[in-house]
Write a protein that holds these residues in place. Structure first.
Motif, PDB file in Angstrom:
ATOM      1  N   ASN A   1      79.026  61.786  33.688  1.00  0.00           N
ATOM      2  CA  ASN A   1      77.633  61.406  33.422  1.00  0.00           C
ATOM      3  C   ASN A   1      76.753  61.569  34.660  1.00  0.00           C
ATOM      4  N   ALA A   2      77.296  61.208  35.833  1.00  0.00           N
ATOM      5  CA  ALA A   2      76.530  61.331  37.076  1.00  0.00           C
ATOM      6  C   ALA A   2      76.226  62.794  37.385  1.00  0.00           C
ATOM      7  N   LEU A   3      77.181  63.674  37.132  1.00  0.00           N
ATOM      8  CA  LEU A   3      76.987  65.108  37.375  1.00  0.00           C
ATOM      9  C   LEU A   3      75.936  65.682  36.427  1.00  0.00           C
ATOM     10  N   ILE A   4      75.994  65.281  35.165  1.00  0.00           N
ATOM     11  CA  ILE A   4      75.016  65.756  34.180  1.00  0.00           C
ATOM     12  C   ILE A   4      73.617  65.263  34.552  1.00  0.00           C
ATOM     13  N   THR A   5      73.504  63.990  34.949  1.00  0.00           N
ATOM     14  CA  THR A   5      72.213  63.417  35.342  1.00  0.00           C
ATOM     15  C   THR A   5      71.637  64.145  36.554  1.00  0.00           C
ATOM     16  N   GLU A   6      72.499  64.441  37.530  1.00  0.00           N
ATOM     17  CA  GLU A   6      72.047  65.154  38.728  1.00  0.00           C
ATOM     18  C   GLU A   6      71.563  66.561  38.381  1.00  0.00           C
ATOM     19  N   ASP A   7      72.283  67.218  37.488  1.00  0.00           N
ATOM     20  CA  ASP A   7      71.884  68.564  37.066  1.00  0.00           C
ATOM     21  C   ASP A   7      70.542  68.529  36.327  1.00  0.00           C
ATOM     22  N   GLN A   8      70.355  67.528  35.487  1.00  0.00           N
ATOM     23  CA  GLN A   8      69.086  67.376  34.772  1.00  0.00           C
ATOM     24  C   GLN A   8      67.936  67.108  35.737  1.00  0.00           C
ATOM     25  N   ALA A   9      68.191  66.271  36.746  1.00  0.00           N
ATOM     26  CA  ALA A   9      67.157  65.963  37.740  1.00  0.00           C
ATOM     27  C   ALA A   9      66.764  67.215  38.513  1.00  0.00           C
ATOM     28  N   ALA A  10      67.772  68.032  38.864  1.00  0.00           N
ATOM     29  CA  ALA A  10      67.495  69.277  39.581  1.00  0.00           C
ATOM     30  C   ALA A  10      66.685  70.230  38.707  1.00  0.00           C
ATOM     31  N   ALA A  11      67.026  70.276  37.414  1.00  0.00           N
ATOM     32  CA  ALA A  11      66.302  71.152  36.484  1.00  0.00           C
ATOM     33  C   ALA A  11      64.861  70.685  36.309  1.00  0.00           C
ATOM     34  N   LEU A  12      64.648  69.362  36.228  1.00  0.00           N
ATOM     35  CA  LEU A  12      63.297  68.814  36.102  1.00  0.00           C
ATOM     36  C   LEU A  12      62.470  69.129  37.344  1.00  0.00           C
ATOM     37  N   ALA A  13      63.097  68.996  38.523  1.00  0.00           N
ATOM     38  CA  ALA A  13      62.396  69.281  39.773  1.00  0.00           C
ATOM     39  C   ALA A  13      62.025  70.755  39.862  1.00  0.00           C
ATOM     40  N   SER A  14      62.959  71.614  39.424  1.00  0.00           N
ATOM     41  CA  SER A  14      62.710  73.054  39.436  1.00  0.00           C
ATOM     42  C   SER A  14      61.630  73.432  38.441  1.00  0.00           C
ATOM     43  N   ASP A  15      61.674  72.763  37.265  1.00  0.00           N
ATOM     44  CA  ASP A  15      60.712  73.047  36.204  1.00  0.00           C
ATOM     45  C   ASP A  15      59.313  72.564  36.585  1.00  0.00           C
ATOM     46  N   GLY A  16      59.319  71.457  37.350  1.00  0.00           N
ATOM     47  CA  GLY A  16      58.034  70.891  37.740  1.00  0.00           C
ATOM     48  C   GLY A  16      57.399  71.631  38.884  1.00  0.00           C
TER      49      GLY A  16
END
Length: 361
Positions: free
Chosen positions: A346-361
């Protein structure tokens, strides 16, 4: 596009699909199936969008009431209650919008696929093979906890309980999405049972999680394959079969080689080998595309390189550390039992999502 525009677009699209399906008399079965699939995928996103819309409306109403109460010089308790409600709704809106943004992130097209798990002993001799067996068992227990089906394809044992190589297919909901970040080098630090001096040894095993490929995903021409059959052997090289039932398939264009010998039937071994070969070829193409995307996306979880050291299991300290996200859990026993592996996943998935949000933003 702003979140509010996205929200309106999602709800409009859902309504449009529902209208089309309600008037499906002249629609082909394929069109109906495609629209039904899109609606099924869109429904949870639309529900979250409606939730955000409702919270936003309630927050605006609460702010209006607070303004009226302040202007009318109402009692302090009434104003305090309104302020508390605004604070609660504000937090709910922030969380709701965050959840919606994650749901709107581009999906990995392979997330819903089943997976093929491969574990190989690395540096460390017998101790590495024993650790490989520990990892394989960890994933088997984790799969059971998730309600997935775990089917062993092949195990190459060392004779003392270790696994030189082991592979399995894992079938269920979102298997690849949950396990894809497990690929890489897993390192163990512990005192081997054969160590009389009590010294801590470091060994390693490599884990590969491949999305299961269908026949339509990878076309294999017979002329590109070299198939060798041989007699199966067990630990120590002794023969375990009197017929040439083991199969080795080489994909000549890529040089990928797969062997299978667990079944007594050559036909079954060939079928298993083809399944793994197809998955490895598909994964190689996926890795190439991922490398191109990673060059433009900073902050992703790990490099995706199978040679990357991703995790350390330290037995004397009872800890497991994932080096990609600098997370340490003092739950080694529960993680190896498949019970607390969820926390890392779960922590790895959350980190990947956060990175994707930062990249998308």
């Amino acid at each position: 596009m702003s979140l509010q525009n996205n929200l309106a677009r999602i709800l409009e699209r859902r309504q449009g699909i529902e209208n089309q399906l309600n008037d499906a008399a002249n629609m082909s079965p394929d069109e109906m199936m495609q629209l039904s699939k899109e609606l099924s995928d869109l429904r949870p996103i639309a529900e979250q969008a409606e939730k955000v819309k409702d919270i936003t409306a309630n927050l605006e109403s609460a702010r209006a009431l607070l303004a009226e109460a302040a202007e009318a010089d109402d009692d302090a308790d009434m104003i305090a209650m309104a302020e508390e409600e605004i604070q609660t709704l504000g937090k709910a809106l922030e969380q709701g919008e965050h959840d919606l943004k994650i749901m709107l992130l581009p999906k990995d097209k392979d997330d819903e696929r089943n997976a093929i798990l491969e574990v190989r002993a690395g540096t460390g001799g017998d101790e590495a093979a024993l650790f490989g067996a520990d990892l394989f068992s960890m994933y088997q227990r984790f799969a059971a906890n998730q309600g997935w089906r775990f089917e062993v394809l092949e195990i190459s044992e060392t004779g003392i309980g270790g696994y030189k190589e082991a592979s399995a297919t894992i079938t269920g909901n979102n298997v690849f999405a949950r396990l894809k970040f497990e690929s890489g080098v897993h390192r163990v630090q512990r005192v081997p049972e054969t160590e009389t001096g009590g010294r801590i040894h470091t060994s390693a095993a490599t884990v590969a999680v491949l999305p299961e490929a269908e026949d339509v995903d990878v076309t294999l021409d017979d002329q590109d394959l070299r198939v060798d059959v041989f007699r199966a052997s067990g630990p120590g090289g002794q023969s375990v079969n009197t017929t040439d039932s083991a199969v080795r398939i080489t994909h000549i264009p890529t040089g990928i080689v797969v062997s299978q010998q667990d079944e007594k039937s050559q036909h079954k071994n060939r079928a298993k080998a083809m399944k793994i070969l197809r998955a490895r070829i598909y994964d190689a193409e996926r890795a190439r595309a991922e490398a191109e995307r990673a060059a433009s996306r900073k902050g992703q979880v790990g490099s995706g390189d199978r040679s990357e050291r991703i995790r350390t299991y330290n037995f004397p300290q009872g800890r497991v550390t994932d080096h990609r996200i600098n997370l340490t859990l003092y739950k080694l026993d529960k993680i190896l039992a498949g019970e607390s592996l969820d926390e890392l996943v779960n922590a790895l998935i959350t980190e990947d999502q956060a990175a994707a949000l930062a990249s998308d933003g």
